[in-house]
Design a protein around this motif. Structure first.
Motif, PDB file in Angstrom:
ATOM      1  N   UNK A 164      12.543  17.475 -94.488  1.00 39.03           N
ATOM      2  CA  UNK A 164      11.736  16.298 -94.177  1.00 39.03           C
ATOM      3  C   UNK A 164      12.580  15.146 -93.642  1.00 39.03           C
ATOM      4  N   UNK A 165      13.840  15.118 -94.014  1.00 43.98           N
ATOM      5  CA  UNK A 165      14.724  14.039 -93.586  1.00 43.98           C
ATOM      6  C   UNK A 165      15.267  14.258 -92.178  1.00 43.98           C
ATOM      7  N   UNK A 166      14.973  15.427 -91.611  1.00 43.20           N
ATOM      8  CA  UNK A 166      15.360  15.648 -90.235  1.00 43.20           C
ATOM      9  C   UNK A 166      16.635  16.433 -90.043  1.00 43.20           C
TER      10      UNK A 166
ATOM     11  N   UNK B 244      18.079  20.428 -76.028  1.00 40.41           N
ATOM     12  CA  UNK B 244      17.545  19.804 -74.812  1.00 40.41           C
ATOM     13  C   UNK B 244      16.753  18.556 -75.198  1.00 40.41           C
ATOM     14  N   UNK B 245      16.794  17.534 -74.347  1.00 42.32           N
ATOM     15  CA  UNK B 245      16.146  16.260 -74.661  1.00 42.32           C
ATOM     16  C   UNK B 245      14.654  16.434 -74.922  1.00 42.32           C
ATOM     17  N   UNK B 246      13.999  17.285 -74.151  1.00 44.65           N
ATOM     18  CA  UNK B 246      12.565  17.504 -74.348  1.00 44.65           C
ATOM     19  C   UNK B 246      12.293  18.022 -75.761  1.00 44.65           C
ATOM     20  N   UNK B 247      13.067  19.015 -76.209  1.00 44.66           N
ATOM     21  CA  UNK B 247      12.878  19.587 -77.546  1.00 44.66           C
ATOM     22  C   UNK B 247      13.180  18.563 -78.630  1.00 44.66           C
ATOM     23  N   UNK B 248      14.242  17.799 -78.427  1.00 41.43           N
ATOM     24  CA  UNK B 248      14.599  16.778 -79.418  1.00 41.43           C
ATOM     25  C   UNK B 248      13.481  15.751 -79.548  1.00 41.43           C
ATOM     26  N   UNK B 249      12.928  15.335 -78.419  1.00 34.89           N
ATOM     27  CA  UNK B 249      11.853  14.343 -78.449  1.00 34.89           C
ATOM     28  C   UNK B 249      10.644  14.872 -79.203  1.00 34.89           C
ATOM     29  N   UNK B 250      10.279  16.128 -78.955  1.00 32.24           N
ATOM     30  CA  UNK B 250       9.150  16.728 -79.672  1.00 32.24           C
ATOM     31  C   UNK B 250       9.416  16.778 -81.178  1.00 32.24           C
ATOM     32  N   UNK B 251      10.673  16.997 -81.563  1.00 37.36           N
ATOM     33  CA  UNK B 251      11.028  17.033 -82.990  1.00 37.36           C
ATOM     34  C   UNK B 251      11.002  15.630 -83.599  1.00 37.36           C
ATOM     35  N   UNK B 252      11.285  14.605 -82.786  1.00 38.30           N
ATOM     36  CA  UNK B 252      11.335  13.230 -83.293  1.00 38.30           C
ATOM     37  C   UNK B 252       9.950  12.598 -83.408  1.00 38.30           C
ATOM     38  N   UNK B 253       9.030  13.020 -82.570  1.00 41.24           N
ATOM     39  CA  UNK B 253       7.718  12.375 -82.515  1.00 41.24           C
ATOM     40  C   UNK B 253       6.979  12.354 -83.869  1.00 41.24           C
ATOM     41  N   UNK B 254       7.001  13.434 -84.675  1.00 41.60           N
ATOM     42  CA  UNK B 254       6.327  13.349 -85.986  1.00 41.60           C
ATOM     43  C   UNK B 254       6.847  12.212 -86.865  1.00 41.60           C
TER      44      UNK B 254
ATOM     45  N   UNK C   3      16.576   9.380 -75.679  1.00 35.94           N
ATOM     46  CA  UNK C   3      17.844   9.641 -74.977  1.00 35.94           C
ATOM     47  C   UNK C   3      18.897   8.586 -75.297  1.00 35.94           C
ATOM     48  N   UNK C   4      18.457   7.362 -75.653  1.00 35.39           N
ATOM     49  CA  UNK C   4      19.404   6.304 -76.000  1.00 35.39           C
ATOM     50  C   UNK C   4      20.334   6.736 -77.136  1.00 35.39           C
ATOM     51  N   UNK C   5      19.811   7.614 -78.013  1.00 39.26           N
ATOM     52  CA  UNK C   5      20.560   7.969 -79.220  1.00 39.26           C
ATOM     53  C   UNK C   5      20.805   9.469 -79.362  1.00 39.26           C
ATOM     54  N   UNK C   6      20.602  10.203 -78.282  1.00 34.15           N
ATOM     55  CA  UNK C   6      20.810  11.652 -78.334  1.00 34.15           C
ATOM     56  C   UNK C   6      22.208  11.996 -78.828  1.00 34.15           C
ATOM     57  N   UNK C   7      23.190  11.238 -78.398  1.00 36.11           N
ATOM     58  CA  UNK C   7      24.577  11.524 -78.772  1.00 36.11           C
ATOM     59  C   UNK C   7      24.974  10.916 -80.111  1.00 36.11           C
ATOM     60  N   UNK C   8      24.099  10.118 -80.702  1.00 37.20           N
ATOM     61  CA  UNK C   8      24.482   9.389 -81.919  1.00 37.20           C
ATOM     62  C   UNK C   8      23.688   9.792 -83.156  1.00 37.20           C
TER      63      UNK C   8
ATOM     64  N   UNK D  11      17.097  13.609 -87.689  1.00 32.79           N
ATOM     65  CA  UNK D  11      15.936  13.225 -86.897  1.00 32.79           C
ATOM     66  C   UNK D  11      15.242  11.983 -87.423  1.00 32.79           C
ATOM     67  N   UNK D  12      15.211  11.799 -88.734  1.00 39.70           N
ATOM     68  CA  UNK D  12      14.490  10.663 -89.314  1.00 39.70           C
ATOM     69  C   UNK D  12      15.089   9.329 -88.910  1.00 39.70           C
TER      70      UNK D  12
END
Length: 507
Positions: A278-280, A342-352, A387-392, A396-397
């Motif tokens: 749950x914490x990502x 990939x950024x698209x996959x990361x974004x989908x994981x972050x949206x919840x 994308x601003x924080x993809x590298x940081x 996920x939370x």
């Protein structure tokens, strides 16, 4: 004359959890190591649910257990089918609560053969005996006051309904030894065991008995489990030998300790797998991290896929010393896997996480409503923000706290935060107006933004005089991505609006 080579048994190991609470990190390790061992040796992994503690065992905990194993990619060859009452495998049922008839058969046989007997001593009598033995410096164990009761007396007491338990007739002054595959030779004197309890009655067998019987019935060749079971192993070996079978090989894993060197507990802190999920934390990262809790491949390599773990795993590389749970190491591994996404996959994981924080809500496929502003945004817009924080990102939370300013109507921060070093309010306002003027008059793209803003910043005594107030105006945070990155993610209109809001804070 040549003799035929003895055929080696196919490896059969098991994971036998009790569904009495959240799936603990230590429990997952005792699932992972048998899984890796079975897959490495082309063996079989059995999932057995030890739910004889009916008061504490709950279906919700079993569901979480199965979900956690699936999430981690730990599959089993025999056992319960997730979200079903069905089983796979020839040794069903795989829930101990459904195996009472099997245990009864073995108990009756052991009583008939004199290997077990009914004990009618009260709890008070047993406790008094233990206290006496302790007072004379001996092990406080049951010494068999009822082991030689005449058959007629036993039948009479049972007919009267006297409270009783069924005890194992432990051999006197004997030694039980076994070669632990992790710890080496372990030997225990039976005098330290006494006649231990096998069952409350014929229909209520206890842990050591059910475990031993199931390992025999399910043809287990290797038992890999936590070191807290070492005291149980000699008892289970005695039971298995009394039943006329060969005991499996045993390997006991060290404890997992926190950085404070205290044992991790499922009742303290964030130790359950569901908390980390749950914490990502990503399953690949948790898997990689847990594999190194008490196992060392003997190389400098730290990042392993599941297939690589299977290829390199061996019991010989399991360490005897306690494993230390270092959250910083888990964060580092998780960050590594996040950067690979990939950024698209990361974004989908972050949206919840953004939805749960009430920043956005989904209104159509890849389309969202910003709750505070009423603005509609598409997935590609949120991608720019992530994308601003993809590298940081370490988990996920964290995305909520990092990019919440992108979805807020008004940023709540102190005007003092806009100040770079000794700048006055007038200097900050002039700096922000200069940034606003540049952004208003350029064609808004990365190349132009970076060139014009940096050219202006380099004219000043300190580049921070331009870039710091601008960054804070856009993010409202002391620490954030760079001002030009944020501006590009927000877009020209929002960027200008936030600069104007910052100027108003200073007036």
């Amino acid at each position: 004359m040549m003799t035929a080579k003895k055929e080696e048994k196919k490896i059969r190991t098991r994971f036998a959890p009790s569904p009495t609470g959240h799936l603990h990190i230590g429990t997952i390790r005792t699932a992972l190591f048998p899984f890796l061992f079975a897959r490495k040796n082309k063996g079989t992994l059995i999932l057995r649910i030890e739910d004889t503690d009916l008061e504490r065992s709950k279906k919700e905990w079993e569901d979480e257990l199965l979900m956690g194993l699936n999430w981690m990619g730990i599959d089993w060859d025999e056992g319960p089918v997730a979200n079903s009452s069905k089983y796979i495998g020839e040794h069903a049922p795989y829930r101990q609560s459904e195996r009472s008839g099997i245990y009864r058969k073995y108990l009756e046989s052991m009583i008939k053969n004199g290997q077990a007997y009914y004990c009618f001593c009260s709890k008070e009598e047993v406790e008094a005996q233990k206290q006496y033995l302790m007072s004379i410096g001996e092990s406080p164990v049951y010494r068999g006051a009822c082991r030689d009761l005449p058959k007629e007396t036993v039948e009479k007491y049972l007919k009267e309904g006297r409270p009783s338990v069924i005890r194992f007739r432990t051999p006197a002054e004997a030694k039980v030894s076994f070669n632990d595959l992790v710890r080496g030779e372990i030997e225990v004197n039976t005098e330290t065991m006494g006649d231990f309890v096998l069952a409350k009655d014929l229909d209520t067998a206890l842990f050591n008995f059910t475990c031993a019987v199931d390992d025999v019935e399910m043809e287990i060749t290797h038992v890999i489990r936590g070191e807290d079971h070492i005291p149980n192993t000699p008892k289970q070996i005695l039971i298995i030998r009394a039943l006329g079978f060969e005991e499996p090989k045993y390997a006991h894993l060290s404890l997992i300790l926190g950085t404070d060197k205290k044992k991790l507990s499922k009742r303290t802190g964030k130790t359950s797998l569901i908390d980390y999920k749950n914490d990502g934390y990503l399953p690949e990262a948790v898997l990689n991290f847990i594999a190194f809790l008490g196992w060392n491949p003997g190389t400098e390599k730290e990042i392993y896929s599941m297939n690589e773990l299977i290829a390199d795993f061996s019991i010989e590389k399991i360490q005897k010393s306690a494993a230390i749970f270092n959250i910083d190491k888990l964060d580092w591994i998780n960050g590594f896997y996040i950067r690979k996404m990939p950024l698209y996959d990361l974004t989908r994981e972050c949206i919840p996480y953004l939805i749960k924080a009430n920043l956005i809500k989904e209104i159509a496929i890849e389309k969202y409503l910003v709750l505070e502003t009423g603005e509609e945004v598409h997935l590609e817009n949120i991608e720019k923000m992530v994308a601003l924080y993809h590298e940081r990102l370490k988990k996920l939370s964290e995305i909520v706290e990092l990019i919440d300013f992108c979805f807020k109507k008004e940023l709540n921060y102190s005007p003092d935060l806009l100040k770079w070093k000794e700048m006055s309010n007038d200097e900050i306002i002039n700096s922000l107006n200069k940034s606003k003027e540049i952004i208003t008059n350029i064609e808004f793209n990365k190349e132009n933004l970076e060139k014009e803003l940096l050219d202006e910043a380099n004219k000043m005594a300190n580049r921070g005089n331009l870039l710091w107030p601008l960054r804070v105006a856009l993010s409202g945070k002391k620490n954030s991505a760079g001002p030009m990155e944020i501006a590009l993610a927000l877009g020209k209109e929002k960027t200008i609006t936030k600069i104007e809001e910052a100027i108003n804070k200073l007036k």
